[in-house]
Design an enzyme around this catalytic site. Structure first.
Site, mmCIF file in Angstrom:
data_model
loop_
_atom_site.group_PDB
_atom_site.id
_atom_site.type_symbol
_atom_site.label_atom_id
_atom_site.label_comp_id
_atom_site.label_asym_id
_atom_site.label_seq_id
_atom_site.Cartn_x
_atom_site.Cartn_y
_atom_site.Cartn_z
ATOM 1 N N ASP A 133 48.176 32.118 56.367
ATOM 2 C CA ASP A 133 47.173 32.359 55.332
ATOM 3 C C ASP A 133 45.852 32.793 55.973
ATOM 4 O O ASP A 133 45.757 32.954 57.194
ATOM 5 C CB ASP A 133 47.072 31.189 54.343
ATOM 6 C CG ASP A 133 46.492 29.933 54.945
ATOM 7 O OD1 ASP A 133 45.873 30.017 56.025
ATOM 8 O OD2 ASP A 133 46.652 28.856 54.338
ATOM 9 N N HIS A 178 45.287 25.646 49.502
ATOM 10 C CA HIS A 178 45.982 26.555 50.421
ATOM 11 C C HIS A 178 47.474 26.222 50.481
ATOM 12 O O HIS A 178 48.304 27.110 50.630
ATOM 13 C CB HIS A 178 45.367 26.470 51.825
ATOM 14 C CG HIS A 178 43.908 26.788 51.831
ATOM 15 N ND1 HIS A 178 42.989 26.121 52.578
ATOM 16 C CD2 HIS A 178 43.204 27.709 51.117
ATOM 17 C CE1 HIS A 178 41.775 26.610 52.355
ATOM 18 N NE2 HIS A 178 41.875 27.574 51.464
#
Ligand code: UDP
Length: 484
Positions: free
Chosen positions: A116, A20
Site C-alpha cells: 500500500d 489500511h
C-alpha cells in the site's frame, strides 16, 4: 523456494491502521475469489485482537494466509510528537527486512508483490525476488494525482500553492485548494514532507497502480492519468481502478445489540456519527456535537471516544478494542434525556453492518475513504467532518463534485462547529428536501459501484487485467526455472 506452475501467488503488504488493513484484506479476498490466486497478506503493526476481529469478517471461502510481521520499536527513531503518517512510514521501513525473510521462506514463491501507499520502500524486494510489483492506493484517484504530481512541480508552483495559498493546479484534474491540501506538503523539507515526496516519486516506479475507486466515479482524473500529455507524463504506469473495495457484510448479520436497536427504528430514520478508526474531537467540540444531535431531534448512533485536545488522530494506534466505560465527558443529563432517541457507543461499532441497515438514513463522517465507500455502496448520504490525511480533499470531492454530501461552513479543524449549525446539518440530511436529493444521488452512485464490481464491469475487468500481467510473468518465471 519452488516456482509454482499452477496458481499465481500474491504477497500483499498492509501498513498500520484499520483503514489500511480493511482494503488490503478485501483485495486479498477478491484475488482469491475472482482470480483464484493464492494470497499471503503481511500486516505491520496490528494488535492481535484487532486483526483477529477483522479476519472474522471474511467467509471461509476467501481464505488467505495472514502473517503479522514482528512488532518494531520506533521509539528511538521518531519524535514521540511526530505525525501519525511519519510513525507509520518509519514502522514500514523498519519492517522491510522481516518482510524479505518471510517472503524468502515461503514454500511457493510469490509472483507479485502488492504494497500500500506507505509500503513503497519494500518495492525493491520485487526486483530482488523476481516479482511483479504494484502499489495499492486505498484512497481515490484524485488523492493519487496530488501525491504523484506534487513532487514534480517547480519551486514557483510550490510557492504559489504553499506560500501564496493558491490552488494546486493538476493537469486534467480538479485543483486542490490550499485549505484542503495534504498536511505533508505544508512544511518544506521537514521529515514528513521529505518522506511524502519520496513516496510520490516511488509510486510510478512500480509495474502498476491499483486504486480504490471506479471508472464512473472519477472518469476525468483517471483519463488524465492515462494521457501522456496530461498527468500521464508523471504517473507513467498503468492505473487499475478496482474499487470500491468494501467488505461484504455476513449474512445472517452478526448478533449485536446496536443492530437489534436498529431493527426497531423506522426506515432511514437514524444518523450514524463516526470519526473512523482514529478520529477524536476536543471537549468543546464534543459538547457542541452532543447538543447539535439533541436539538435536531433525529435518532442517532454516535461512536464516541474521550476528548483529546489538539490532536484529531488521538485514537489511531489504540482503537478497535472496544470499551465498556460509561462516558463521563458528555453534557450533563445527555444520556438520560436521549436514551430513547439515540445510542452512544464507546470507541468502536460494527460500522459496515450499521451502514447497511435499512434504518440508517445518514452519516456524519470524518470522510476516511473506507467510510466514504461504505456509505456510497449502502446509499447513505453524508455530512462531511474531515479531520486529517486526505479527508479534506475527500470532503470537497463529495460535496462539490459527486454531490453526495453537505458540509459545515467552516472546516471542523479550523474552528468549532456550533450546535445550531450541527442541528441544521443533521435536519437537512435527514428530513429536508436537500437530503432527499442527495439520497437519490448517492443511490445512483450505489448502482454505479455495483455495476463496476459485477462480472464484466470496469473494476472487475481491471482486476482481470492485473491477473493477465501476473500470468505472463509467472510463465516467464517457470520458463527460467526450466532453463528456457
Ligand atoms: N470502523 C468500524 N467501526 C468504527 C470505526 C471505524 O468498523 O467504530 C471501520 C470502518 O468501517 C472503516 C475503517 O474502520 O472500514 C476506517 O477506515 P476509514 O478509511 O474510513 O478511516 P480511517 O480510520 O483510516 O481514518
Amino acid at each position: 523456494m519452488e516456482v509454482q506452475t499452477t496458481k499465481i501467488h500474491a504477497a500483499l503488504l498492509a501498513s498500520p491502521g484499520i483503514g489500511h488493513l480493511v482494503p488490503v484484506l478485501e483485495l486479498g479476498k477478491r484475488l482469491v475469489t475472482q482470480l483464484d490466486f493464492q494470497v499471503t497478506i503481511f500486516v505491520v503493526g496490528a494488535e492481535p485482537s484487532v486483526l483477529e476481529s477483522q479476519l472474522q469478517n471474511f467467509p471461509k471461502s476467501s481464505i488467505f494466509n495472514v502473517v503479522s510481521l514482528p512488532p518494531v520499536d520506533i521509539s528511538g527513531l521518531v519524535d514521540p510528537n511526530a505525525s501519525i503518517v511519519t510513525k507509520i512510514i518509519v514502522m514500514m521501513r523498519e519492517s522491510v527486512p522481516a518482510l524479505r525473510s518471510q517472503i524468502s521462506v515461503l514454500k511457493l514463491r510469490p509472483t507479485v508483490l502488492i504494497v500500500d501507499l506507505f509500503g513503497t520502500e519494500a518495492l525493491p524486494l520485487a526486483d530482488e525476488l523476481n516479482m511483479l510489483n504494484y502499489v495499492l492506493i486505498a484512497s481515490n484517484a484524485w488523492f493519487l494525482a496530488a501525491t504523484t504530481y506534487f513532487p514534480t512541480i517547480d519551486g514557483k508552483q510550490e510557492d504559489e500553492h504553499i506560500i501564496q495559498q493558491k490552488p494546486l493546479i493538476i493537469p486534467g484534474c480538479k485543483p486542490v485548494r490550499f485549505e484542503d491540501t495534504l498536511e505533508a506538503f505544508l512544511v518544506k523539507n521537514d521529515e514528513l514532507y521529505v518522506e511524502y515526496l519520496r513516496i510520490g516519486l516511488e509510486i510510478p516506479a512500480a509495474d502498476g497502480i491499483l486504486v480504490n475507486t471506479w471508472e464512473d466515479l472519477e472518469a476525468k482524473t483517471l483519463q488524465s492519468m492515462r494521457d501522456t500529455k496530461m498527468l500521464g507524463r508523471v504517473t507513467r504506469i498503468p492505473i487499475y481502478p478496482i474499487g470500491p473495495l468494501v467488505r461484504e457484510v455476513k449474512s445472517p448479520a452478526l448478533e449485536n445489540p446496536v443492530l437489534d436497536w436498529l431493527d426497531n427504528q423506522p426506515t432511514e430514520s437514524v444518523i450514524y456519527v463516526s470519526f473512523g478508526s482514529g478520529g477524536t474531537l476536543s471537549a468543546k467540540q464534543m459538547t457542541e456535537l452532543a447538543w447539535g444531535l439533541e436539538l435536531s431531534q433525529q435518532r442517532f448512533i454516535w461512536v464516541i471516544r474521550p476528548p483529546v485536545e489538539n490532536d484529531v488522530t488521538g485514537a489511531y494506534f489504540s482503537v478497535g478494542k472496544g470499551s465498556d466505560d460509561t462516558p463521563d465527558y458528555l453534557p450533563e443529563g445527555f444520556l438520560t434525556r436521549n436514551s430513547k432517541l439515540g445510542l452512544v457507543i464507546p470507541d468502536w461499532a460494527p460500522q459496515a453492518e450499521i451502514l447497511r441497515h435499512p434504518s440508517v438514513g445518514g452519516i456524519l463522517s470524518h470522510c476516511g475513504w473506507n467510510s466514504t465507500t461504505e456509505s456510497i455502496v449502502n446509499g447513505v448520504p453524508m455530512i462531511t467532518w474531515p479531520l486529517y490525511a486526505e479527508q479534506k480533499m475527500n470532503a470537497t470531492m463529495l460535496t462539490e463534485d459527486i454531490g453526495v454530501a453537505i458540509r459545515s461552513k467552516k472546516l471542523p479543524t479550523e474552528s468549532i462547529v456550533e450546535r445550531k449549525e450541527i442541528e441544521t446539518l443533521v435536519r437537512s440530511i435527514m428530513v429536508e428536501e436537500e437530503g432527499n436529493k442527495i439520497r437519490s444521488r448517492v443511490k445512483e452512485l450505489k448502482s454505479s459501484a455495483e455495476k463496476a464490481l459485477s462480472r464484466g464491469g470496469s473494476s472487475y475487468n481491471s482486476l482481470s487485467r492485473v491477473a493477465e500481467d501476473c500470468e505472463k510473468s509467472l510463465q516467464g518465471l517457470v520458463a527460467r526455472a526450466h532453463g528456457a
